[in-house]
Design an enzyme around this catalytic site. Structure first.
Site, mmCIF file in Angstrom:
data_model
loop_
_atom_site.group_PDB
_atom_site.id
_atom_site.type_symbol
_atom_site.label_atom_id
_atom_site.label_comp_id
_atom_site.label_asym_id
_atom_site.label_seq_id
_atom_site.Cartn_x
_atom_site.Cartn_y
_atom_site.Cartn_z
ATOM 1 N N ASN A 1 0.630 -1.118 -0.330
ATOM 2 C CA ASN A 1 0.161 -0.080 -0.329
ATOM 3 C C ASN A 1 0.824 1.429 0.168
ATOM 4 O O ASN A 1 1.604 1.112 1.529
ATOM 5 C CB ASN A 1 -1.014 0.271 1.496
ATOM 6 C CG ASN A 1 -1.905 1.425 1.221
ATOM 7 O OD1 ASN A 1 -1.928 1.894 0.697
ATOM 8 N ND2 ASN A 1 -2.205 0.907 2.826
ATOM 9 N N TRP A 2 1.261 1.861 -1.142
ATOM 10 C CA TRP A 2 2.336 2.661 -1.277
ATOM 11 C C TRP A 2 1.160 4.447 -0.903
ATOM 12 O O TRP A 2 2.099 5.313 -0.632
ATOM 13 C CB TRP A 2 2.217 3.126 -2.661
ATOM 14 C CG TRP A 2 2.704 1.888 -3.345
ATOM 15 C CD1 TRP A 2 3.412 0.913 -2.459
ATOM 16 C CD2 TRP A 2 3.465 2.677 -4.826
ATOM 17 N NE1 TRP A 2 4.388 -0.011 -3.805
ATOM 18 C CE2 TRP A 2 3.690 1.247 -5.135
ATOM 19 C CE3 TRP A 2 3.637 3.483 -5.762
ATOM 20 C CZ2 TRP A 2 4.944 0.175 -5.987
ATOM 21 C CZ3 TRP A 2 4.137 3.466 -7.163
ATOM 22 C CH2 TRP A 2 4.631 2.127 -7.194
ATOM 23 N N LYS A 3 0.292 4.254 -0.571
ATOM 24 C CA LYS A 3 -0.817 5.399 0.530
ATOM 25 C C LYS A 3 -0.594 6.796 -1.046
ATOM 26 O O LYS A 3 -0.670 6.859 -1.956
ATOM 27 C CB LYS A 3 -0.098 6.349 1.858
ATOM 28 C CG LYS A 3 -0.427 4.814 2.783
ATOM 29 C CD LYS A 3 0.022 4.996 3.589
ATOM 30 C CE LYS A 3 0.497 4.232 4.373
ATOM 31 N NZ LYS A 3 0.355 3.706 6.406
ATOM 32 N N HIS B 1 -9.660 1.250 4.817
ATOM 33 C CA HIS B 1 -8.486 1.391 5.412
ATOM 34 C C HIS B 1 -8.139 2.540 6.937
ATOM 35 O O HIS B 1 -8.734 3.354 6.818
ATOM 36 C CB HIS B 1 -7.172 2.158 4.445
ATOM 37 C CG HIS B 1 -5.593 1.988 5.444
ATOM 38 N ND1 HIS B 1 -5.220 3.070 6.234
ATOM 39 C CD2 HIS B 1 -4.240 0.821 4.502
ATOM 40 C CE1 HIS B 1 -3.855 2.369 6.249
ATOM 41 N NE2 HIS B 1 -3.462 2.061 5.523
ATOM 42 N N GLU C 1 -6.509 4.996 7.412
ATOM 43 C CA GLU C 1 -6.424 5.728 7.952
ATOM 44 C C GLU C 1 -8.027 7.074 6.857
ATOM 45 O O GLU C 1 -8.088 8.374 7.203
ATOM 46 C CB GLU C 1 -5.460 6.447 6.544
ATOM 47 C CG GLU C 1 -3.960 6.669 7.311
ATOM 48 C CD GLU C 1 -3.166 5.671 6.354
ATOM 49 O OE1 GLU C 1 -2.956 5.639 5.421
ATOM 50 O OE2 GLU C 1 -2.221 5.069 7.204
ATOM 51 N N GLU D 1 -5.674 -4.999 10.247
ATOM 52 C CA GLU D 1 -4.403 -4.332 10.617
ATOM 53 C C GLU D 1 -4.343 -3.368 11.632
ATOM 54 O O GLU D 1 -5.541 -2.478 12.224
ATOM 55 C CB GLU D 1 -4.811 -2.333 9.661
ATOM 56 C CG GLU D 1 -4.135 -3.525 8.269
ATOM 57 C CD GLU D 1 -3.156 -1.984 7.277
ATOM 58 O OE1 GLU D 1 -2.473 -2.861 7.328
ATOM 59 O OE2 GLU D 1 -4.097 -1.232 6.287
ATOM 60 N N GLY E 1 2.489 2.402 10.231
ATOM 61 C CA GLY E 1 3.312 3.250 10.466
ATOM 62 C C GLY E 1 3.923 3.915 12.152
ATOM 63 O O GLY E 1 5.183 5.080 11.472
ATOM 64 N N SER F 1 3.770 -2.186 10.317
ATOM 65 C CA SER F 1 4.695 -1.876 10.098
ATOM 66 C C SER F 1 5.367 -2.954 10.702
ATOM 67 O O SER F 1 6.508 -3.704 10.892
ATOM 68 C CB SER F 1 4.996 -1.223 11.196
ATOM 69 O OG SER F 1 4.342 0.039 11.773
ATOM 70 N N GLY G 1 2.642 -1.047 4.392
ATOM 71 C CA GLY G 1 2.761 0.231 3.699
ATOM 72 C C GLY G 1 4.259 0.609 3.561
ATOM 73 O O GLY G 1 4.571 0.341 2.540
ATOM 74 N N GLY G 2 5.248 1.740 4.746
ATOM 75 C CA GLY G 2 6.275 1.898 4.017
ATOM 76 C C GLY G 2 7.393 0.784 3.499
ATOM 77 O O GLY G 2 7.566 1.290 2.621
#
Ligand code: PEP
Length: 249
Positions: free
Chosen positions: A9-11, A95, A97, A167, A173, A212, A233-234
């Site tokens: 997930n590149w956001k 998600h 966010e 999640e 993150g 993470s 993610g990251g």
């Protein structure tokens, strides 16, 4: 045998040139897995370019959201039909966010998921508790309600065409990860909950862990009985790290 999936997930990261560079590094690098399906979810503006690079490769394309509406006067929204024209196969829904910054509800996620599946795409439906909820012992209550709400009205067939991502919000993150045991407990709980829809579909349902995930903790998480992959993610923004996570599957 459940399908294992490693999804990035590149956001809101990745201009078109950055997308080209990262995807070329993945395609040219050793990003194949004998076991896991590899999926990347770049921003909407990069999907067309990403499709051009990924077509015919082992990497599938996902989007980070979709509109619940099919078309019309919904400024800024992106429809399922639009995603289909750029080779998208997976759609992340709900998600944390989106839930946090856009007040996305289980009911809306449910509407979107039905539309997505009805059009032949696979939703990756996200659920997870906040730190406060975990500390109050509410994890199962919160996650159970999210599962019930987002899958409301699902048939066994629809469940068979879905993916869930657990999640924990406190792990996204933040560098804090659930221990493999903590994650496994919630994954088993989710599988048991969806068995109420259909036990066989629940047994075959891929449940990904997200929060993470990094090269150094991926293996311990992915070897748990009910963890069928990762939503990353990251670490999915660095080709070497994402490849190391794929290799841990
Ligand atoms: C995510 O955004 O889905 C996620 C899990 O992020 P991170 O890996 O950066 O915690």
């Amino acid at each position: 045998m459940r399908q294992m999936i490693i999804a990035g997930n590149w956001k809101m990261n990745g201009t078109v040139p950055e997308t080209e560079a990262l995807l070329k590094a993945l395609v040219d690098g050793d990003s194949r897995s004998g076991r896991a399906r590899v999926v990347v979810c770049p921003p909407f503006t990069s999907l067309y370019t990403a499709d051009g690079i990924l077509k015919g490769t082992h990497i599938a394309l996902g989007a980070q959201d979709v509109s619940a509406k099919e078309k019309g006067a919904y400024t800024s929204e992106v429809s399922v039909a639009m995603l289909l024209t750029v080779g998208v196969q997976y759609v992340i829904l709900g998600h944390s966010e989106k839930r946090q910054y856009h007040a996305e509800s289980d009911r809306l996620v449910n509407e979107k998921a039905k539309l997505v599946i009805g059009n032949g795409l696979t939703p990756i439906i996200c659920v997870g508790e906040t730190l406060e909820q975990r500390e109050k012992g509410l994890t199962e209550k919160v996650v159970g309600e999210q599962v019930d709400g987002t899958l409301s009205g699902f048939s066994a067939d629809f469940l068979g065409k879905s993916v869930i991502a657990y999640e924990p919000v406190w792990a996204i993150g933040t560098g804090k990860t659930a221990t493999p045991q903590m994650a496994q407990e919630v994954h088993a709980f989710i599988r048991n909950r969806v068995a109420g829809i259909d036990p066989k579909a629940a047994e075959n349902l891929p449940i990904l862990y997200g929060g993470s995930v990094k090269p150094d903790n991926a293996k311990g998480l992915l070897e748990q009985a009910d963890i069928d992959g990762a939503l990353v993610g990251g670490a999915s923004l660095k080709a070497d790290d994402f490849i190391a996570i794929i290799k841990a599957a």
